[in-house]
Motif scaffolding. Structure first.
Motif, PDB file in Angstrom:
ATOM      1  N   ARG A  46       0.848  -1.180   0.000  1.00 52.78           N
ATOM      2  CA  ARG A  46       0.000   0.000   0.000  1.00 52.78           C
ATOM      3  C   ARG A  46       0.881   1.226   0.000  1.00 52.78           C
ATOM      4  O   ARG A  46       1.885   1.256   0.694  1.00 52.78           O
ATOM      5  N   PRO A  47       0.490   2.253  -0.757  1.00 49.82           N
ATOM      6  CA  PRO A  47       1.320   3.458  -0.750  1.00 49.82           C
ATOM      7  C   PRO A  47       1.390   4.027   0.665  1.00 49.82           C
ATOM      8  O   PRO A  47       0.421   3.975   1.408  1.00 49.82           O
ATOM      9  N   ASN A  50       1.902   8.883   4.391  1.00 48.99           N
ATOM     10  CA  ASN A  50       2.742   9.889   5.037  1.00 48.99           C
ATOM     11  C   ASN A  50       3.772  10.408   4.043  1.00 48.99           C
ATOM     12  O   ASN A  50       3.970  11.606   3.907  1.00 48.99           O
ATOM     13  N   ALA A  75     -22.649  10.691  17.599  1.00 53.36           N
ATOM     14  CA  ALA A  75     -22.689   9.660  16.559  1.00 53.36           C
ATOM     15  C   ALA A  75     -23.654  10.075  15.443  1.00 53.36           C
ATOM     16  O   ALA A  75     -23.399   9.835  14.265  1.00 53.36           O
ATOM     17  N   LEU A  94     -10.765  10.577  13.518  1.00 51.28           N
ATOM     18  CA  LEU A  94     -11.600  10.968  14.644  1.00 51.28           C
ATOM     19  C   LEU A  94     -10.707  11.063  15.874  1.00 51.28           C
ATOM     20  O   LEU A  94      -9.715  10.363  15.975  1.00 51.28           O
TER      21      LEU A  94
ATOM     22  N   LEU B  69     -20.546   3.606  16.469  1.00 52.84           N
ATOM     23  CA  LEU B  69     -20.411   4.611  17.532  1.00 52.84           C
ATOM     24  C   LEU B  69     -21.717   4.838  18.291  1.00 52.84           C
ATOM     25  O   LEU B  69     -21.715   5.470  19.344  1.00 52.84           O
ATOM     26  N   HIS B  70     -22.849   4.341  17.761  1.00 56.29           N
ATOM     27  CA  HIS B  70     -24.120   4.540  18.455  1.00 56.29           C
ATOM     28  C   HIS B  70     -24.255   3.636  19.680  1.00 56.29           C
ATOM     29  O   HIS B  70     -25.112   3.870  20.511  1.00 56.29           O
ATOM     30  N   TYR B  93      -5.596   7.222  16.335  1.00 52.04           N
ATOM     31  CA  TYR B  93      -6.609   7.607  15.350  1.00 52.04           C
ATOM     32  C   TYR B  93      -7.839   6.779  15.669  1.00 52.04           C
ATOM     33  O   TYR B  93      -7.736   5.567  15.801  1.00 52.04           O
ATOM     34  N   LEU B  94      -8.979   7.416  15.742  1.00 56.80           N
ATOM     35  CA  LEU B  94     -10.231   6.667  15.841  1.00 56.80           C
ATOM     36  C   LEU B  94     -10.834   6.622  14.454  1.00 56.80           C
ATOM     37  O   LEU B  94     -10.640   7.521  13.648  1.00 56.80           O
ATOM     38  N   PHE B  98     -19.236   2.719  10.912  1.00 55.97           N
ATOM     39  CA  PHE B  98     -20.621   3.070  10.608  1.00 55.97           C
ATOM     40  C   PHE B  98     -21.455   1.822  10.324  1.00 55.97           C
ATOM     41  O   PHE B  98     -22.239   1.777   9.390  1.00 55.97           O
ATOM     42  N   THR B 103     -17.233  -0.270   5.026  1.00 51.56           N
ATOM     43  CA  THR B 103     -16.581   0.925   5.566  1.00 51.56           C
ATOM     44  C   THR B 103     -15.419   0.534   6.468  1.00 51.56           C
ATOM     45  O   THR B 103     -14.367   1.182   6.451  1.00 51.56           O
ATOM     46  N   MET B 107     -11.534   1.870   6.226  1.00 55.59           N
ATOM     47  CA  MET B 107     -10.852   2.515   7.342  1.00 55.59           C
ATOM     48  C   MET B 107      -9.552   1.786   7.685  1.00 55.59           C
ATOM     49  O   MET B 107      -8.554   2.405   8.026  1.00 55.59           O
ATOM     50  N   ASP B 109      -7.730   0.148   5.526  1.00 59.64           N
ATOM     51  CA  ASP B 109      -6.800   0.564   4.467  1.00 59.64           C
ATOM     52  C   ASP B 109      -6.183   1.910   4.801  1.00 59.64           C
ATOM     53  O   ASP B 109      -4.987   2.129   4.601  1.00 59.64           O
ATOM     54  N   SER B 110      -7.031   2.812   5.306  1.00 61.48           N
ATOM     55  CA  SER B 110      -6.531   4.138   5.679  1.00 61.48           C
ATOM     56  C   SER B 110      -5.511   4.032   6.816  1.00 61.48           C
ATOM     57  O   SER B 110      -4.451   4.657   6.770  1.00 61.48           O
ATOM     58  N   LEU B 112      -3.593   1.484   7.455  1.00 57.31           N
ATOM     59  CA  LEU B 112      -2.366   0.887   6.919  1.00 57.31           C
ATOM     60  C   LEU B 112      -1.567   1.927   6.132  1.00 57.31           C
ATOM     61  O   LEU B 112      -0.350   2.005   6.246  1.00 57.31           O
ATOM     62  N   SER B 113      -2.289   2.718   5.354  1.00 57.21           N
ATOM     63  CA  SER B 113      -1.603   3.729   4.557  1.00 57.21           C
ATOM     64  C   SER B 113      -0.958   4.784   5.445  1.00 57.21           C
ATOM     65  O   SER B 113       0.051   5.378   5.077  1.00 57.21           O
ATOM     66  N   HIS B 114      -1.555   5.026   6.597  1.00 59.00           N
ATOM     67  CA  HIS B 114      -0.982   6.008   7.522  1.00 59.00           C
ATOM     68  C   HIS B 114       0.050   5.378   8.444  1.00 59.00           C
ATOM     69  O   HIS B 114       0.555   6.019   9.355  1.00 59.00           O
ATOM     70  N   ARG B 115       0.337   4.088   8.221  1.00 58.67           N
ATOM     71  CA  ARG B 115       1.391   3.413   8.976  1.00 58.67           C
ATOM     72  C   ARG B 115       1.186   3.482  10.481  1.00 58.67           C
ATOM     73  O   ARG B 115       2.085   3.862  11.220  1.00 58.67           O
TER      74      ARG B 115
END
Lengths: 320, 320
Positions: A46-47, A50, A75, A94, B69-70, B93-94, B98, B103, B107, B109-110, B112-115
């Motif tokens: 994965r890219p 950062n 929420a 979040l 989150l509900h 990071y939270l 949903f 989803t 998230m 993937d996000s 992982l991408s943000h390491r």
């Protein structure tokens, strides 16, 4: 996770070629680039955002700071924020302030250090000038309150407070209490508008206690009110969580809302409508609030010089 | 935000000197470094973590994915996660799923991408093998379920389901229903353990409906049950939110829990204890769950080869 070395070995190319291909450098042929991407994807590469964001200066992540995750309206607002017409959920971090201004500051520092492209504050406990300063640094939207020189979306708290007071005034109560929202978003205008309706009337005995928008705070204040010499015949709780705390305390004193005293909340959380709670409250659309917050922060990101906007949603009284 | 050029101008040094000083390079004198840091801090400069982390290979952020989150238990577990003995809130990071597996995948993937250096999944909707795969890539803790080769913390769902069944069995109900938690964490063992207690008994008529751990799901299923030819005399709801939905539907049919039918929930959310809800439920410590999740992910980060651990918290029946 697969490294560039792993990909190079599998693809039968040099590490340098992989690095160039993944950056889509023109120094590598389109065919080789395609081959390397295919291998990389197969290997779970994965890219690194950062790195690639630093390189591309593309900071596409929003930071959403929620003051208190225990409040169910948060929420609902978040649902509205992510519900886009195209179904794509905006990339967001979040963070929770865990109901503490100090933690909120730490989380905002974290957002800034991670170079989010915009910040949305849901029900912040920070003072106006701190939020205004933040808004000078990067696109910022405050949800739940009105601040000069900051994009804001909120319910019309003044109208809400007045609607609550008008409802309580009608049956001519003489002992009226308000449990406020402390330093919470919207608490001050709700209180002022509520008290304004009664202050000119000497026949009404007004008590104001400092709450904090939590169930525990409502419970604590209500116990003080109910154990005093002149328990109130009507209570305006600054939000529904506070009102739930009041209901809990009332039962301990053998008091029933609607029978022994009137109670008005604020927010119309899902539970308020339930027959066994049946709470009179001030209602507004949280989904709209979240959607408008997204639109405001996106607009600010695309035009930092746009005039500031404050959007107030009209509330209504729901009698139960 | 102040750039290095801004800081250089104010400090009266070159941009290169600022860059070296902010990286605490030995090429710049300690005195000059101190001067530059002072000016930078005054100007609101913050280190770019994306850049400094890449340089230092220090990825100190955890990713916490909350399926819904509900559900108020999520905020309780998060409180436990961040409540460290030293009061330092771990950088996290939270993200919210949903209530959708799709989803959740986006998230992750996000993350992982943000390491992120580790991931904690709270009540995930993803299948076991997907979570196992993730755990092979980076430190991962699953909260609320048990998965081979993954660090897990959960309530003992089998014991919980059995406690609910034993409670319902005692007054010898003959029409018993279970509204399950669908694909949600812990739903399958709760259901199996509950049904096991009754299955050998031909005198009991068992109905199982598919819920989804939400209030709406509980309401929908309960309407089906109450409008059928033989409404159940006892219902085990897979969690308290589902039970709240049942209570809402019951009132519409003029039925009162504890009088016309028995109801058992799971989670012991704050509202369950309130006199006007007064829900019999299965209780356990969510703060412990969050704390143990943090300890498990921190341990895995410091030793990727440690044996996997599954920690089950003992639940208890609370009769109200």
């Amino acid at each position: 996770m697969a490294t560039m070395d792993d990909i190079a070995a599998r693809a039968g190319v040099s590490r340098g070629a992989v690095s160039l291909a993944l950056r889509r450098s023109p120094k590598i042929s389109a065919k080789t680039t395609e081959h390397i991407f295919k291998v990389a994807t197969e290997m779970g590469y994965r890219p690194n955002l950062n790195a690639s964001r630093l390189a591309a200066k593309d900071f596409s992540t929003f930071g959403l700071l929620v003051s208190d995750l225990h409040n169910p309206i948060m929420a609902d607002i978040l649902d509205g924020f992510v519900m886009t017409d195209d179904g794509d959920i905006p990339d967001t971090y979040l963070a929770s302030g865990f109901n503490s201004a100090k933690t909120e500051r730490a989380m905002i520092d974290s957002f800034l250090s991670h170079r989010v492209k915009g910040v949305v504050l849901l029900g912040s406990l920070l003072p106006d000038d701190e939020i205004r300063k933040l808004a000078q640094q990067l696109p910022t939207v405050a949800v739940g309150r009105s601040i000069d020189s900051v994009d804001c979306v909120l319910v019309d708290d003044v109208l809400g407070g007045r609607l609550a007071a008008d409802h309580i005034k009608k049956p001519r109560h003489t002992h009226v209490a308000h449990i406020d929202g402390g330093d919470g978003a919207g608490a001050a205008p709700r209180k002022t508008a509520f008290l304004n309706v009664f202050e000119s009337n000497d026949a009404v005995d007004l008590t104001v206690l400092k709450g904090d928008y939590t169930q525990e705070g409502g419970y604590r204040c209500a116990r003080v009110l109910f154990s005093g010499p002149r328990p109130p015949s009507a209570i305006f709780a600054a939000n529904d969580l506070t009102a739930l705390g009041v209901l809990g305390a009332a039962r301990e004193f053998g008091l029933i809302a609607g029978e022994h005293f009137d109670l008005v909340g604020f927010d119309d959380i899902t539970l308020a409508a339930y027959d066994y709670i049946s709470l009179t409250t001030i209602s507004y659309s949280r989904a709209d609030m979240g959607r408008i917050a997204r639109e405001l922060v996106q607009r600010r990101c695309s035009d930092v010089h746009a005039p500031f906007q404050t959007i107030e949603l009209p509330p209504q009284l729901i009698v139960r």
